[in-house]
Write an enzyme that holds these catalytic residues in place. Sequence first.
Site, PDB file in Angstrom:
ATOM      1  N   ARG A  43      16.093  27.186 106.262  1.00 30.04           N
ATOM      2  CA  ARG A  43      16.766  27.714 105.689  1.00 30.04           C
ATOM      3  C   ARG A  43      17.152  29.197 106.630  1.00 30.04           C
ATOM      4  NH1 ARG A  43      13.073  28.852 101.272  1.00 30.04           N
ATOM      5  NH2 ARG A  43      14.371  30.873 101.477  1.00 30.04           N
ATOM      6  N   HIS A  99       4.954  29.343  97.942  1.00 32.95           N
ATOM      7  CA  HIS A  99       4.989  29.140  96.209  1.00 32.95           C
ATOM      8  C   HIS A  99       4.215  28.437  95.534  1.00 32.95           C
ATOM      9  CE1 HIS A  99       9.553  29.056  97.774  1.00 32.95           C
ATOM     10  NE2 HIS A  99       9.628  29.499  96.472  1.00 32.95           N
ATOM     11  N   ASP A 151       9.279  39.076  97.173  1.00 28.43           N
ATOM     12  CA  ASP A 151       9.160  37.485  96.202  1.00 28.43           C
ATOM     13  C   ASP A 151       8.619  37.364  95.273  1.00 28.43           C
ATOM     14  OD1 ASP A 151      10.118  35.108  96.403  1.00 28.43           O
ATOM     15  OD2 ASP A 151       9.221  34.513  98.504  1.00 28.43           O
TER      16      ASP A 151
END
Length: 640
Positions: free
Chosen positions: A248, A291, A364
Amino acid sequence: MQQQPTSRRHVLAAAAGTAAAIGVTAPSSPAAAHTARSATPALSGQLSASLTGRHAASAPPADSTTGASGHASSSAVRARAAALLQRMSLDEKIGQLFVIEVYGQTADTEHDGNRKLYGVPTPAEVIEKYHPGGVIYFDARRGPDNVREPRQIARLSNGLQRAAVRTGARVPLLVSIDQEGGSVVYRMLEPATQLPGNMALAATRSTRDVYDSADIIGTELAVVGINQNYAPVADVNINPANPVIGVRSFGSDTALCSKFVSTAVRGYHRGGVASAAKHFPGHGDTDIDSHSGLPEIKHTRAELDRIDLPPFRAAIRRGVDTIMTAHIVVPSLDPSRVPATMSRPIVTGLLREELGFGGVIATDALDMGGATADFPPDVAPVRAFQAGCDQLVLAPKLEVAFTAVRNAVRSGTITQERLDESVLRILEHKLRRRLFPSPYVSERRAARIVGSRRHRSQARQITERTITLLRNENGALPLPHSPATVLLTGWGTAPLAALARAVGERRGQRTTTLETGTRPNTTKITEATEAARAHDVTIVLANAAAAGKEDGAAQAQLIESLVATGRRVIAVGVRLPYDIRRFPDVPAYLATYNYGTPSMTALTRVLYGEVTPHGKLPVPIPTLAPSDRPLYPFGHGLRY
């Protein structure tokens, strides 16, 4: 500023003017007029003024490099935003802070996901209940199932905008998405044009390719009513073990990342969407996925200034609209060890004050493990807002989060001035993106633009330039065009199928596909090895990142067993280029950085010499054992 209208006739006239400006029906009763309390002659004129130059594709500002920190008509934009703010209730202001997900493919789709999260069945009712500042689209993998095909997405966007401008303060939505390109973080599938992703683009070393990729993505998002893309990734990936950034990122070189982040911002603006650099202050050197956990960045302030912060500085100079914070601990910036998203020294002190960023700061996702571990749903949004964030993205238990922010304002924990500051910034952003007076798009145009022949042709050429050849011993490549049997094996059912189709289109090439999985066992390895002995060529796909903590050891055993047959073996790293560390003696190795169908098609053309490999490594490939010298240096790349 003009005076408030005093008669019912004046109220209705003002409401009609605003309704015409924002594309809704004017109220026709005293009750409706009361609902339209934000409609005044002054506001109507301000909104109407923003109509100039607006078109159905959600056009960018006249200067595509002017984003949230631009100065064009800034005083007029601020005056319009202030007029809107003055007429908003407390709950309407708080609503503007939240970016939420909704379930369903239309605004009127009833879905249990909406009932569970918000207590109402349809996306339109969610908008009417909470007046959020934005929504974020997801595909069916997460659950919301918002993005099936262009007409449907445009219809959903229009329906949600209609709900927003007919209720509450009548403020259009920021409709956002994570469409980074590549095969890791994306939401829109075909017919949307599939681009190769940041690290693949960096392998081309072409600012033109980066710009065109962002332009195509931005254009296709804007035409379906998505006006905010949470891209580009500005993290510098210096850790090969990084489980969450990797491809990414544009790579490990700060200067390269800075240049391409700036270029991507310009491309997204040209395409007609707002851009968002992420994940501040830099998520590139971690071996924990935020995450599921809370990573720690151990860089000193000097290292942050040298490695991590320059791409964000470059994005700010280019006029990036939004910067997204990271759920990472950075002790050198905040010794309290709270996540950056919750850290006032990082968000306000560093980003807002030291770096001078004047745009929107978004968190986020607040439902990620890095945020929820120590900050429950009634704490996380308040702490993030106190730190200096403007947009609260995907706060879990929205009712709890909304109430917590409201209580914090009423108690003085969050001052009214601080609330107004963020809401004003969000309104200014929406005005700059020209969401007023008409946030709607054409479904017919969406179907025509998304996945157009021109976009697909550009994407094909860009993708072909990304393929990187790292090793080619004894003329293993290019493959001859003479009749041959080809075994396609290794990781990935879909990539292998795409590769088989592309190889099978070559005259005389007879293919056999044998998928061996993420962690092939002894039986699978033996089966593939025996098959390789019976074929002229074996092409094996590797994706160590898919294997988690096992890190591709079993895939490496498979490749070593295939090489031991003495047959022609070509290995391909279809995600991270680092996989060759475990099988350095393979005769030939290529990196695609992407396992989507376009990359498999481009790979095939390179394998058969129809296209010369052009890619150069955007990262160094370290040896598996610690060493002062890399296995392959940054910039390495062979040609035929």
